[in-house]
Design an enzyme around this catalytic site. Structure first.
Site, PDB file in Angstrom:
ATOM      1  N   ASP A  47       2.062  -2.985   4.333  1.00  0.00           N
ATOM      2  CA  ASP A  47       3.350  -2.557   3.792  1.00  0.00           C
ATOM      3  C   ASP A  47       4.439  -2.978   4.769  1.00  0.00           C
ATOM      4  O   ASP A  47       4.166  -3.176   5.962  1.00  0.00           O
ATOM      5  CB  ASP A  47       3.395  -1.039   3.572  1.00  0.00           C
ATOM      6  CG  ASP A  47       4.420  -0.664   2.502  1.00  0.00           C
ATOM      7  OD1 ASP A  47       4.061  -0.618   1.314  1.00  0.00           O
ATOM      8  OD2 ASP A  47       5.595  -0.449   2.853  1.00  0.00           O
ATOM      9  N   ASP A  53       0.585  -3.852  -5.948  1.00  0.00           N
ATOM     10  CA  ASP A  53       1.209  -2.730  -6.661  1.00  0.00           C
ATOM     11  C   ASP A  53       2.707  -2.876  -6.383  1.00  0.00           C
ATOM     12  O   ASP A  53       3.237  -2.277  -5.460  1.00  0.00           O
ATOM     13  CB  ASP A  53       0.639  -1.414  -6.128  1.00  0.00           C
ATOM     14  CG  ASP A  53       1.185  -0.200  -6.853  1.00  0.00           C
ATOM     15  OD1 ASP A  53       1.683  -0.361  -7.984  1.00  0.00           O
ATOM     16  OD2 ASP A  53       1.132   0.907  -6.284  1.00  0.00           O
ATOM     17  N   GLY A  75      -0.518   4.967   0.324  1.00  0.00           N
ATOM     18  CA  GLY A  75      -1.953   4.727   0.165  1.00  0.00           C
ATOM     19  C   GLY A  75      -2.713   5.438  -0.934  1.00  0.00           C
ATOM     20  O   GLY A  75      -3.935   5.528  -0.861  1.00  0.00           O
ATOM     21  N   GLY A  76      -2.033   5.928  -1.965  1.00  0.00           N
ATOM     22  CA  GLY A  76      -2.756   6.597  -3.054  1.00  0.00           C
ATOM     23  C   GLY A  76      -3.860   5.726  -3.645  1.00  0.00           C
ATOM     24  O   GLY A  76      -5.001   6.169  -3.821  1.00  0.00           O
ATOM     25  N   LYS A  77      -3.522   4.471  -3.920  1.00  0.00           N
ATOM     26  CA  LYS A  77      -4.502   3.559  -4.531  1.00  0.00           C
ATOM     27  C   LYS A  77      -5.484   3.030  -3.480  1.00  0.00           C
ATOM     28  O   LYS A  77      -6.647   2.781  -3.775  1.00  0.00           O
ATOM     29  CB  LYS A  77      -3.790   2.420  -5.265  1.00  0.00           C
ATOM     30  CG  LYS A  77      -2.949   2.938  -6.440  1.00  0.00           C
ATOM     31  CD  LYS A  77      -2.175   1.858  -7.144  1.00  0.00           C
ATOM     32  CE  LYS A  77      -1.243   2.436  -8.194  1.00  0.00           C
ATOM     33  NZ  LYS A  77      -0.080   3.132  -7.620  1.00  0.00           N
ATOM     34  N   CYS A  80       4.672   0.457 -12.087  1.00  0.00           N
ATOM     35  CA  CYS A  80       4.838   1.701 -12.853  1.00  0.00           C
ATOM     36  C   CYS A  80       6.119   1.586 -13.682  1.00  0.00           C
ATOM     37  O   CYS A  80       6.964   2.470 -13.689  1.00  0.00           O
ATOM     38  CB  CYS A  80       4.837   2.931 -11.951  1.00  0.00           C
ATOM     39  SG  CYS A  80       6.032   2.879 -10.610  1.00  0.00           S
ATOM     40  N   ALA A 114       0.802  -1.237   0.000  1.00  0.00           N
ATOM     41  CA  ALA A 114       0.000   0.000   0.000  1.00  0.00           C
ATOM     42  C   ALA A 114       0.831   1.282   0.000  1.00  0.00           C
ATOM     43  O   ALA A 114       0.390   2.313  -0.498  1.00  0.00           O
ATOM     44  CB  ALA A 114      -0.948  -0.001   1.197  1.00  0.00           C
TER      45      ALA A 114
END
Length: 404
Positions: free
Chosen positions: A256, A301, A236-238, A354, A233
């Site tokens: 995390d 992610d 925590g943007g997502k 990303c 996480a």
């Protein structure tokens, strides 16, 4: 444009910290902008954008200026003179600029621009890797796009407001935004502005999040009432996006290995009015094992090279090393093998990075599906987002389903 001594000094000081002491550009710039209370928005904009520009084009400017690392202050002033000359800015008669060979700078620029690693200002190994993985033509377009300045994109927090209301609220502050087709919660700023000082931000009406990053939570296919695990996480943007898509109903377990990042998530969640998030620090494998076969959705992610987000982190070009990419690929596969066990039968998993490298993306998914841990999963769909096609960050996401 006229150059002001105190602003130029700030840039040189910043570059010394970034290039010679390995400091992160975003943190250095944050500090620089607090340096003089008298600076207006234009002054701060000059310092931030010039520093980022010189970090982005470090190799090209150093080559033109004929200087080598570690750069002393005279070297940095020579590189600054190259930057200003190529921007068409008249150099003042300061001692740092005495004897600057203006015509030679332009000639060297034209000559070096014929070679991609100089033109796009990247290390040789990165150029070779990009060419090998994406092919010459696509890599040329992609690295050029990743060298452009990123737009500022907001993600509207639908727990508190709507896209239309937020657009009006910002318009009243002279901040103009546009909707983006196919990005339901995104607003793109027409011009850069300090959105963090607005009441709208303080009240949790939006987060700053690139449009490509906003696709990931949508891809996860969440519904209110589910149990969702965001396994990497970070801050925590997502996670926050997932909370808004779930309308605060159900449970999100945000995990995390770094507790300080989860503390930042707690602060952001409070501001966003997201009440269904439970942070858990991964201190041992027990934390993961407790959730085996229990989650409707799992988001991985994954840590990655970050090559898709060079537009906003240009210093990563100089910090990244080839051996890091090899190590991170092992980590990605380990995480997929372990964390996928949290998905219950009939549940779904999204693996996202990303990065624009197939070896971190579709190749990892393929390896996983052929493994024992992956034999119960099928690939539903995947999406490769390249910067030169989307205009946003480079990203990858794959939706996998565990057989019922």
């Amino acid at each position: 444009m006229r150059l002001h001594r105190n602003l130029c000094f700030a840039v040189i000081d910043g570059l010394t910290l970034i290039f010679n002491e390995g400091k992160y550009a975003d943190k250095v710039i944050q500090q620089l902008l607090k340096r003089d209370k008298r600076w207006g928005a234009r002054d701060r904009g000059f310092v931030a954008e010039t520093t980022y520009d010189m970090v982005r084009w470090k190799r090209l400017y150093a080559e033109i200026a004929e200087v080598k690392e570690p750069f002393d202050r005279d070297n940095l002033w020579r590189m600054f003179a190259v930057w200003a000359t190529l921007k068409g800015i008249k150099l003042p008669d300061w001692k740092y600029f005495e004897g600057t060979p203006l015509r030679k700078i332009k000639g060297r620029f034209d000559e070096l621009s014929k070679t991609r690693r100089f033109k796009e200002s990247i290390p040789d190994w990165m150029d070779e890797l990009g060419r090998k993985e994406l092919g010459d033509a696509i890599w040329s377009k992609e690295i050029a796009a990743l060298n452009e300045q990123a737009d500022v994109i907001l993600r509207v927090n639908t727990l508190k407001t709507t896209k239309e209301k937020l657009q009006t609220e910002l318009f009243d502050l002279d901040i103009e935004t546009d909707f983006i087709d196919n990005y339901p919660n995104a607003l793109k700023l027409r011009e850069r502005a300090n959105v963090f000082s607005t009441e709208a931000f303080k009240n949790g009406h939006f987060e700053v999040q690139d449009a490509s990053s906003q696709l990931v939570a949508e891809f996860l296919n969440v519904k209110p009432g589910m149990r969702v695990v965001d396994a990497c996480a970070g801050a925590g943007g997502k996670t926050l996006h997932i909370a808004s898509l779930m309308e605060n109903k159900g449970q999100i377990i945000a995990m995390d290995i770094y507790g300080n990042k989860l503390n930042e998530l707690k602060r952001r969640a409070k501001r966003n009015g997201a009440h269904n998030i439970e942070p858990r620090v991964i201190e041992s494998t027990k934390v993961i094992k407790k959730l085996y076969d229990k989650a409707d959705r799992v988001l991985i992610d994954a840590p990655c090279s970050g090559l898709g987000v060079l537009r906003r982190n240009p210093d990563a070009k100089w910090k990244l090393q080839p051996d890091f990419i090899e190590k991170i690929k092992k980590t990605q596969q380990e995480i997929l093998q372990q964390y996928s066990k949290m998905v219950k039968a009939g549940g779904q998993l999204v693996y996202a990075t990303c990065s624009v490298l197939p070896s971190e993306n579709q190749d990892q998914v393929e390896t996983f599906l052929k493994s024992e841990a992956g034999e119960n999963f099928t690939l539903v769909k995947d999406k490769k987002v390249l910067s030169h096609k989307s205009g946003f960050d480079g990203f990858y996401m794959a939706l996998l389903e565990r057989k019922a």
